[in-house]
Design a protein around this motif. Sequence first.
Motif, PDB file in Angstrom:
ATOM      1  N   ARG A  69       2.333   5.266 -14.806  1.00  0.00           N
ATOM      2  CA  ARG A  69       3.773   5.041 -14.620  1.00  0.00           C
ATOM      3  C   ARG A  69       4.134   5.195 -13.137  1.00  0.00           C
ATOM      4  NH1 ARG A  69       8.094   7.736 -18.459  1.00  0.00           N
ATOM      5  NH2 ARG A  69       7.200   6.117 -19.750  1.00  0.00           N
ATOM      6  N   GLY A  70       3.580   6.218 -12.485  1.00  0.00           N
ATOM      7  CA  GLY A  70       3.840   6.424 -11.061  1.00  0.00           C
ATOM      8  C   GLY A  70       3.307   5.282 -10.212  1.00  0.00           C
ATOM      9  N   ALA A  71       2.129   4.762 -10.582  1.00  0.00           N
ATOM     10  CA  ALA A  71       1.546   3.644  -9.837  1.00  0.00           C
ATOM     11  C   ALA A  71       2.416   2.400  -9.969  1.00  0.00           C
ATOM     12  CB  ALA A  71       0.127   3.363 -10.342  1.00  0.00           C
TER      13      ALA A  71
ATOM     14  N   VAL B 209      -2.892  -3.681  -2.570  1.00  0.00           N
ATOM     15  CA  VAL B 209      -2.358  -2.996  -3.752  1.00  0.00           C
ATOM     16  C   VAL B 209      -3.120  -1.693  -3.982  1.00  0.00           C
ATOM     17  CG1 VAL B 209      -2.089  -3.127  -6.256  1.00  0.00           C
ATOM     18  CG2 VAL B 209      -1.522  -5.111  -4.841  1.00  0.00           C
ATOM     19  N   LEU B 210      -4.439  -1.758  -3.950  1.00  0.00           N
ATOM     20  CA  LEU B 210      -5.248  -0.570  -4.224  1.00  0.00           C
ATOM     21  C   LEU B 210      -5.005   0.532  -3.192  1.00  0.00           C
ATOM     22  CD1 LEU B 210      -7.313   0.778  -6.033  1.00  0.00           C
ATOM     23  CD2 LEU B 210      -9.113  -0.306  -4.676  1.00  0.00           C
ATOM     24  N   GLU B 211      -4.936   0.163  -1.919  1.00  0.00           N
ATOM     25  CA  GLU B 211      -4.666   1.167  -0.890  1.00  0.00           C
ATOM     26  C   GLU B 211      -3.295   1.803  -1.095  1.00  0.00           C
ATOM     27  OE1 GLU B 211      -5.303  -1.021   2.710  1.00  0.00           O
ATOM     28  OE2 GLU B 211      -7.460  -0.608   2.695  1.00  0.00           O
ATOM     29  N   HIS B 212      -2.331   1.010  -1.517  1.00  0.00           N
ATOM     30  CA  HIS B 212      -0.988   1.536  -1.736  1.00  0.00           C
ATOM     31  C   HIS B 212      -0.962   2.548  -2.887  1.00  0.00           C
ATOM     32  CE1 HIS B 212       3.330   1.768  -1.640  1.00  0.00           C
ATOM     33  NE2 HIS B 212       3.406   1.396  -2.913  1.00  0.00           N
ATOM     34  N   ILE B 213      -1.631   2.244  -3.980  1.00  0.00           N
ATOM     35  CA  ILE B 213      -1.574   3.151  -5.134  1.00  0.00           C
ATOM     36  C   ILE B 213      -2.672   4.213  -5.129  1.00  0.00           C
ATOM     37  CG2 ILE B 213      -0.360   1.502  -6.594  1.00  0.00           C
ATOM     38  CD1 ILE B 213      -3.002   0.973  -8.062  1.00  0.00           C
TER      39      ILE B 213
ATOM     40  N   THR C   6     -11.761   3.398  -1.249  1.00  0.00           N
ATOM     41  CA  THR C   6     -10.506   4.139  -1.381  1.00  0.00           C
ATOM     42  C   THR C   6     -10.696   5.423  -2.187  1.00  0.00           C
ATOM     43  OG1 THR C   6      -9.870   2.927  -3.379  1.00  0.00           O
ATOM     44  CG2 THR C   6      -9.061   2.075  -1.249  1.00  0.00           C
ATOM     45  N   ASN C   7     -11.872   5.552  -2.800  1.00  0.00           N
ATOM     46  CA  ASN C   7     -12.162   6.708  -3.654  1.00  0.00           C
ATOM     47  C   ASN C   7     -11.119   6.829  -4.778  1.00  0.00           C
ATOM     48  OD1 ASN C   7     -13.896   8.775  -4.364  1.00  0.00           O
ATOM     49  ND2 ASN C   7     -12.715  10.312  -3.263  1.00  0.00           N
ATOM     50  N   ALA C   8     -10.676   5.686  -5.265  1.00  0.00           N
ATOM     51  CA  ALA C   8      -9.644   5.644  -6.310  1.00  0.00           C
ATOM     52  C   ALA C   8     -10.296   5.782  -7.683  1.00  0.00           C
ATOM     53  CB  ALA C   8      -8.882   4.330  -6.239  1.00  0.00           C
ATOM     54  N   PRO C   9      -9.602   6.413  -8.613  1.00  0.00           N
ATOM     55  CA  PRO C   9     -10.124   6.440  -9.981  1.00  0.00           C
ATOM     56  C   PRO C   9     -10.086   5.036 -10.583  1.00  0.00           C
ATOM     57  CG  PRO C   9      -7.965   7.509  -9.877  1.00  0.00           C
ATOM     58  CD  PRO C   9      -8.348   7.142  -8.474  1.00  0.00           C
TER      59      PRO C   9
ATOM     60  N   ARG D 162      -5.285  -6.029 -12.121  1.00  0.00           N
ATOM     61  CA  ARG D 162      -4.277  -6.664 -12.984  1.00  0.00           C
ATOM     62  C   ARG D 162      -3.121  -7.239 -12.170  1.00  0.00           C
ATOM     63  NH1 ARG D 162      -4.151  -2.202 -17.780  1.00  0.00           N
ATOM     64  NH2 ARG D 162      -5.786  -3.157 -19.032  1.00  0.00           N
ATOM     65  N   VAL D 163      -2.613  -6.460 -11.225  1.00  0.00           N
ATOM     66  CA  VAL D 163      -1.486  -6.906 -10.408  1.00  0.00           C
ATOM     67  C   VAL D 163      -1.900  -8.096  -9.543  1.00  0.00           C
ATOM     68  CG1 VAL D 163       0.049  -6.223  -8.508  1.00  0.00           C
ATOM     69  CG2 VAL D 163      -0.287  -4.697 -10.462  1.00  0.00           C
ATOM     70  N   THR D 164      -3.110  -8.043  -9.003  1.00  0.00           N
ATOM     71  CA  THR D 164      -3.608  -9.150  -8.187  1.00  0.00           C
ATOM     72  C   THR D 164      -3.674 -10.439  -9.001  1.00  0.00           C
ATOM     73  OG1 THR D 164      -4.896  -7.657  -6.799  1.00  0.00           O
ATOM     74  CG2 THR D 164      -5.563  -9.973  -6.809  1.00  0.00           C
ATOM     75  N   LEU D 165      -4.251 -10.360 -10.187  1.00  0.00           N
ATOM     76  CA  LEU D 165      -4.368 -11.552 -11.021  1.00  0.00           C
ATOM     77  C   LEU D 165      -3.000 -12.053 -11.480  1.00  0.00           C
ATOM     78  CD1 LEU D 165      -7.526 -10.657 -13.127  1.00  0.00           C
ATOM     79  CD2 LEU D 165      -7.368 -12.206 -11.162  1.00  0.00           C
ATOM     80  N   LYS D 166      -2.081 -11.120 -11.745  1.00  0.00           N
ATOM     81  CA  LYS D 166      -0.745 -11.510 -12.194  1.00  0.00           C
ATOM     82  C   LYS D 166       0.017 -12.260 -11.098  1.00  0.00           C
ATOM     83  CE  LYS D 166       3.624  -9.713 -13.882  1.00  0.00           C
ATOM     84  NZ  LYS D 166       4.392  -8.549 -14.305  1.00  0.00           N
ATOM     85  N   PHE D 167      -0.057 -11.768  -9.873  1.00  0.00           N
ATOM     86  CA  PHE D 167       0.735 -12.363  -8.794  1.00  0.00           C
ATOM     87  C   PHE D 167       0.029 -13.507  -8.089  1.00  0.00           C
ATOM     88  CE2 PHE D 167       3.202  -8.587  -9.414  1.00  0.00           C
ATOM     89  CZ  PHE D 167       4.484  -8.977  -9.096  1.00  0.00           C
ATOM     90  N   GLN D 168      -1.293 -13.455  -7.991  1.00  0.00           N
ATOM     91  CA  GLN D 168      -2.022 -14.480  -7.250  1.00  0.00           C
ATOM     92  C   GLN D 168      -2.647 -15.543  -8.157  1.00  0.00           C
ATOM     93  OE1 GLN D 168      -1.858 -14.536  -3.963  1.00  0.00           O
ATOM     94  NE2 GLN D 168      -0.710 -12.640  -3.951  1.00  0.00           N
ATOM     95  N   HIS D 169      -2.737 -15.269  -9.456  1.00  0.00           N
ATOM     96  CA  HIS D 169      -3.345 -16.179 -10.437  1.00  0.00           C
ATOM     97  C   HIS D 169      -4.810 -16.457 -10.160  1.00  0.00           C
ATOM     98  CE1 HIS D 169       0.616 -16.758 -12.133  1.00  0.00           C
ATOM     99  NE2 HIS D 169       1.064 -17.008 -10.916  1.00  0.00           N
ATOM    100  N   THR D 170      -5.381 -15.692  -9.282  1.00  0.00           N
ATOM    101  CA  THR D 170      -6.798 -15.727  -8.949  1.00  0.00           C
ATOM    102  C   THR D 170      -7.100 -14.416  -8.241  1.00  0.00           C
ATOM    103  OG1 THR D 170      -8.556 -17.021  -7.905  1.00  0.00           O
ATOM    104  CG2 THR D 170      -6.489 -16.855  -6.703  1.00  0.00           C
ATOM    105  N   PHE D 171      -8.362 -14.121  -8.001  1.00  0.00           N
ATOM    106  CA  PHE D 171      -8.678 -12.882  -7.306  1.00  0.00           C
ATOM    107  C   PHE D 171      -8.586 -13.110  -5.802  1.00  0.00           C
ATOM    108  CE2 PHE D 171     -11.395  -9.699  -5.341  1.00  0.00           C
ATOM    109  CZ  PHE D 171     -10.801  -8.567  -5.837  1.00  0.00           C
ATOM    110  N   ASP D 172      -7.655 -12.407  -5.163  1.00  0.00           N
ATOM    111  CA  ASP D 172      -7.451 -12.474  -3.718  1.00  0.00           C
ATOM    112  C   ASP D 172      -7.847 -11.109  -3.155  1.00  0.00           C
ATOM    113  OD1 ASP D 172      -6.434 -12.292  -1.134  1.00  0.00           O
ATOM    114  OD2 ASP D 172      -4.597 -13.369  -1.610  1.00  0.00           O
ATOM    115  N   PRO D 173      -8.995 -11.020  -2.466  1.00  0.00           N
ATOM    116  CA  PRO D 173      -9.492  -9.718  -2.000  1.00  0.00           C
ATOM    117  C   PRO D 173      -8.514  -8.953  -1.114  1.00  0.00           C
ATOM    118  CG  PRO D 173     -11.207 -11.373  -1.800  1.00  0.00           C
ATOM    119  CD  PRO D 173      -9.941 -12.092  -2.174  1.00  0.00           C
ATOM    120  N   SER D 174      -7.826  -9.632  -0.206  1.00  0.00           N
ATOM    121  CA  SER D 174      -6.924  -8.904   0.701  1.00  0.00           C
ATOM    122  C   SER D 174      -5.703  -8.378  -0.059  1.00  0.00           C
ATOM    123  CB  SER D 174      -6.502  -9.780   1.883  1.00  0.00           C
ATOM    124  OG  SER D 174      -5.818 -10.923   1.438  1.00  0.00           O
ATOM    125  N   PHE D 175      -5.191  -9.164  -0.994  1.00  0.00           N
ATOM    126  CA  PHE D 175      -4.061  -8.710  -1.804  1.00  0.00           C
ATOM    127  C   PHE D 175      -4.493  -7.521  -2.658  1.00  0.00           C
ATOM    128  CE2 PHE D 175      -1.150  -8.744  -5.389  1.00  0.00           C
ATOM    129  CZ  PHE D 175       0.082  -8.979  -4.787  1.00  0.00           C
TER     130      PHE D 175
END
Length: 96
Positions: free
Chosen positions: A78-80, A65-69, A36-39, A48-61
């Motif tokens: 704040r924007g993210a 998230v990463l593609e969206h932000i 994604t060439n994301a910083p 962080r969001v993946t671990l918070k919502f999935q309680h484990t690392f879910d690659p597709s989730f």
Amino acid sequence: MNNDHTLAYFLEDLWAKGFKLSDEDVRFIYFGNNSTNAPAWKTIIAVRVTLKFQHTFDPSFFMSVLEHISNPEIESKRGAYHALEQRGLYNRQPSA
């Protein structure tokens, strides 16, 4: 600080706090970061969001998230978080 070092320190800190990501998970996080060439800060938010919502690392989730932000129009943490909140993926806790 180098983008890769920042992400590495974050992942090391997760390990120290008890979030034991597998080598495969870590490789996937770096893959997502590079594809994604994301910083680093956006990749860290996605983890962080993946671990918070999935309680484990879910690659597709994580990738969703990463593609969206990774949108270049999102220029701050704040924007993210606001963009994630718009999709229902982040809930700000009310201040006390």
